[in-house]
Design a protein around this motif. Structure first.
Motif, PDB file in Angstrom:
ATOM      1  N   ASN B  38      11.852  35.993 -21.016  1.00  0.00           N
ATOM      2  CA  ASN B  38      11.035  36.849 -20.652  1.00  0.00           C
ATOM      3  C   ASN B  38       9.534  35.654 -20.812  1.00  0.00           C
ATOM      4  N   ALA B  40       9.101  32.406 -20.940  1.00  0.00           N
ATOM      5  CA  ALA B  40       9.104  31.762 -21.031  1.00  0.00           C
ATOM      6  C   ALA B  40       8.749  30.213 -20.593  1.00  0.00           C
ATOM      7  N   THR B  43      10.127  30.738 -14.421  1.00  0.00           N
ATOM      8  CA  THR B  43       9.372  30.456 -13.199  1.00  0.00           C
ATOM      9  C   THR B  43       8.417  29.425 -12.499  1.00  0.00           C
ATOM     10  N   PRO B  54      -1.520  29.272  -8.339  1.00  0.00           N
ATOM     11  CA  PRO B  54      -1.442  28.630  -9.125  1.00  0.00           C
ATOM     12  C   PRO B  54       0.400  28.243  -9.337  1.00  0.00           C
ATOM     13  N   GLU B  87      11.119  34.941  -7.333  1.00  0.00           N
ATOM     14  CA  GLU B  87      11.278  36.220  -7.818  1.00  0.00           C
ATOM     15  C   GLU B  87      10.596  37.453  -6.964  1.00  0.00           C
ATOM     16  N   GLU B 173      15.832  34.878 -10.745  1.00  0.00           N
ATOM     17  CA  GLU B 173      16.604  35.903 -10.709  1.00  0.00           C
ATOM     18  C   GLU B 173      17.252  36.758 -10.066  1.00  0.00           C
TER      19      GLU B 173
HETATM   20  N1  LIG Z   1      -0.427  33.998 -12.638  1.00  0.00           N
HETATM   21  C1  LIG Z   1      -0.546  33.787 -13.873  1.00  0.00           C
HETATM   22  N2  LIG Z   1      -2.032  33.838 -14.922  1.00  0.00           N
HETATM   23  C2  LIG Z   1      -1.933  33.301 -15.881  1.00  0.00           C
HETATM   24  N3  LIG Z   1      -0.574  33.368 -16.711  1.00  0.00           N
HETATM   25  C3  LIG Z   1       0.809  33.742 -16.014  1.00  0.00           C
HETATM   26  C4  LIG Z   1       0.764  33.599 -14.932  1.00  0.00           C
HETATM   27  N4  LIG Z   1       2.049  33.322 -14.650  1.00  0.00           N
HETATM   28  C5  LIG Z   1       2.285  33.746 -15.838  1.00  0.00           C
HETATM   29  N5  LIG Z   1       1.599  33.367 -16.729  1.00  0.00           N
HETATM   30  C6  LIG Z   1       2.025  33.246 -18.135  1.00  0.00           C
HETATM   31  O1  LIG Z   1       2.530  31.857 -18.621  1.00  0.00           O
HETATM   32  C7  LIG Z   1       3.964  32.193 -18.821  1.00  0.00           C
HETATM   33  C8  LIG Z   1       4.955  31.980 -18.606  1.00  0.00           C
HETATM   34  O2  LIG Z   1       5.396  32.471 -17.535  1.00  0.00           O
HETATM   35  P1  LIG Z   1       7.017  32.913 -16.253  1.00  0.00           P
HETATM   36  O3  LIG Z   1       6.392  33.830 -15.246  1.00  0.00           O
HETATM   37  O4  LIG Z   1       6.961  31.401 -15.838  1.00  0.00           O
HETATM   38  O5  LIG Z   1       7.921  33.293 -17.005  1.00  0.00           O
HETATM   39  P2  LIG Z   1       9.452  33.734 -16.992  1.00  0.00           P
HETATM   40  O6  LIG Z   1      10.349  32.519 -18.027  1.00  0.00           O
HETATM   41  O7  LIG Z   1       9.418  33.545 -15.677  1.00  0.00           O
HETATM   42  O8  LIG Z   1       9.485  35.079 -17.631  1.00  0.00           O
HETATM   43  P3  LIG Z   1      10.345  36.041 -16.426  1.00  0.00           P
HETATM   44  O9  LIG Z   1      12.145  35.732 -17.149  1.00  0.00           O
HETATM   45  O10 LIG Z   1       9.589  37.006 -17.270  1.00  0.00           O
HETATM   46  O11 LIG Z   1      10.396  36.311 -15.570  1.00  0.00           O
HETATM   47  C9  LIG Z   1       3.600  33.436 -19.391  1.00  0.00           C
HETATM   48  O12 LIG Z   1       3.366  33.980 -20.711  1.00  0.00           O
HETATM   49  C10 LIG Z   1       2.941  33.997 -18.598  1.00  0.00           C
HETATM   50  O13 LIG Z   1       2.017  35.622 -19.312  1.00  0.00           O
END
Ligand SMILES: Nc1ncnc2c1ncn2[C@@H]1O[C@H](COP(=O)(O)OP(=O)(O)OP(=O)(O)O)[C@@H](O)[C@H]1O
Ligand SMILES: [Mg+2]
Lengths: 311, 247
Positions: B38, B40, B43, B54, B87, B173
């Protein structure tokens, strides 16, 4: 008059007033629903409908200070009411496209307060330009000859043909826009984009384009409202603000982003206003606020709305 | 030449630096898994590829079919044949199933194509082909998408992108929040789509299932690619799986 007659009479009067509010409210509601844009300048389209419409249908007298100093006289195409009703939506559709592109779009990502300040400012500028050129006094937008007099609806009584004409014109326009949104690609893109604009883009559709078109359509309706409302409400520069307030309450009551909501909200606001004007005139303008407040207390998203109005 | 290449991609949310020089390649015809805990940055990686904002890609390059697509708009990238099933499925919940499936078709509308150089308006599957592949949706054409079950919504989200002329399908996912039996259905569909010749970039929390399905895997941690290898290699590498995937 019979009970049935007075009920029908009340309904027809309500429908006529509601019609104009509904025509103005639909554009407000759509831009608020799709683009989250609070567009008080929408009422400038109503003003364009009234004043340009008067120039097309009959004659517009330029008697404001600026017009006099540059010697601008009267301009009138004298094409009649139906010509104005046909041409004005096209003109205001075009003005709507320009407004979306150059006024609204730069402010989509800004807070509501910025949007309100800018769009209300534009409405006031348009209002004052009208005062400077046309003048501030009340003009006469005469009804067309064919809508003078009364029509008998048999046992239901006899009613002003003008009111029935307004109701008929509005029904056709509202139904056309409803069908456009329900059954065309542009309409589908708008409905999908109202829920999730980014997803529409991810599916290969540039959502800004259908949004632009629908902004124009809403403006066209407000323009048509000006033509229809010209002979009903007074023709003064302040009438823009005058219809904006009830139209905005219609959106709040009916729910943002829903045409059906605008129709229901418009009927309610119209009914309360007409009822109070008939029975307790001093309360008529307070009444519609009270109605809006009650509806919002019970249903914060409005009667038909899915989106909550902020604040 | 790989179908999709990321080179030293750095993405930001405002001032927070999330992707820190991500480099990866997706070969045509393969299933690639992008794994990681989570937060990482999985997304964020997919969003950086599709042009969604963004995040903001401040440096680095994303190439699709050899062309630089960095910073282009999502609708243009999608028109090139690169689709995302995001997602949380992102149904248009007030629209019917049929209407949801019709939204990608709007890209063929003249209003959408005019003045855009992309090959907008290419067609993917027809309605009939989609309903044939997803019989559950066929039975529910006139149902509001919001009233579908989670599995049905995931099917619809996938079906919707197949209506575009997609070469590379990215899924974020797809098994999230689904019952085990439904998860298997979704994985089967993904495999089926891959067999039909589409390239797939799959992001999954369910690492074990993803590794089984994939040809090649990338592991992301704190915005960096910390491991890459074939599924067999990752399967054999207990250390990486334990440290970064918790399996
Ligand atoms: N819109 C946003 N604004 C600020 N920070 C964000 C935003 N979206 C994600 N982040 C931060 O960027 C980092 C990576 O997020 P991301 O959603 O890419 O992770 P992920 O690997 O897809 O996780 P998950 O398995 O939970 O979906 C995280 O620390 C998250 O808090
Ligand atoms: Mg994620």
């Amino acid at each position: 008059m019979s009970v049935v007659g007075s009920v029908v009479g009340f309904m027809i009067q309500t429908l006529a007033v509601s019609s104009i509010y509904i025509l103005v409210a639909i554009g407000l509601s759509i831009t608020l629903g799709t683009l989250k844009f609070v567009n008080f300048a929408h009422a400038a389209m109503y003003l364009a409908g009234v004043y340009i419409g008067l120039g097309i249908a009959l004659e517009l007298q330029f008697s404001g200070d600026i017009a006099r100093s540059i010697g601008l006289g009267n301009v009138g195409l004298d094409l009649g009411f139906l010509a104005a009703l046909a041409i004005i939506p096209i003109i205001t559709f075009g003005l709507g496209l320009l407004m979306e592109r150059f006024v609204a779009r730069p402010f989509y990502d800004r807070p509501d307060t910025d949007q309100i300040l800018v769009t209300f400012g534009i409405l006031l500028i348009v209002q004052e330009l009208i005062r400077a050129f046309v003048g501030g006094r009340s003009l006469t937008f005469s009804r067309p000859a064919w809508a003078e007099g009364a029509i008998s609806l048999g046992p239901l009584g006899t009613y002003a043909s003008w009111r029935l004409a307004i109701i008929g014109i509005t029904s056709v326009l509202v139904l056309a826009v409803y069908l456009y949104i329900e059954y065309t690609d542009v309409g589908l893109a708008v409905r999908a984009g109202t829920e999730d604009t980014e997803m529409v883009n991810l599916l290969g559709v540039r959502a800004t384009r259908p949004f632009l078109v629908i902004f124009g359509v809403g403006s066209g309706l407000a323009g048509a409202a000006g033509v229809v409302g010209g002979p009903v409400f007074s023709v003064v520069p302040e009438v823009g603000v005058g219809v904006l307030v009830p139209a905005f309450l219609v959106v709040v009551v009916g729910g943002v982003g829903s045409i059906v909501g605008s129709v229901v909200g418009g009927l309610l606001i119209g009914a309360v206003e007409v009822g109070l004007v008939m029975n307790a005139p001093t309360w008529s303008s307070v009444g519609i606020y009270a109605l809006a407040a009650v509806v919002l207390l019970v249903r914060p998203a409005g009667l038909m709305g899915a989106v909550e109005v902020d604040e | 030449m790989s179908l999709l290449e990321l080179e030293e991609v750095n993405s930001y949310y405002g001032e927070s630096h999330i992707l820190r020089g991500v480099t990866m390649e997706v070969e045509e015809g393969q299933i690639i898994a992008l794994l990681g805990r989570n937060g990482a940055g999985k997304t964020t990686t997919l969003r950086s590829i599709t042009g969604a904002s963004p995040p903001e890609v401040r440096s680095g390059t994303v190439r699709f079919e050899g062309n630089d697509i960095t910073g282009r708009r999502p609708e243009d990238i999608s028109a090139l044949g690169l689709s995302l099933v995001p997602e949380e499925r992102r149904m248009f919940s007030n629209l019917t199933v049929a209407e949801n499936l019709h939204v990608p078709d709007i890209s063929r509308n003249l209003l959408n194509r005019i003045g855009r150089s992309e090959e907008t308006g290419k067609t993917g599957l027809s309605d009939e082909e989609v309903y044939e592949q997803f019989p559950r949706l066929d039975e529910r054409r006139e149902q509001k998408a919001g009233t579908l079950s989670g599995g049905e919504q995931q099917m619809l989200a996938i079906a919707r992108t197949l209506k575009q002329d997609t070469d590379l399908l990215m899924l974020d996912e797809p098994s999230e929040g689904l019952a085990p039996q439904i998860v298997q259905d979704v994985l089967d569909i993904i495999e089926e789509i891959a067999e039909q010749g589409k390239t797939i970039l799959l992001v999954e929390q369910n690492a074990a299932a993803a590794i089984r399905l994939a040809d090649y895997c990338y592991v992301l941690d704190q915005g960096r690619i910390v491991y890459e290898g074939t599924s067999e290699e990752l399967e054999a590498n207990d250390e990486v799986r334990q440290e970064y995937l918790g399996v």
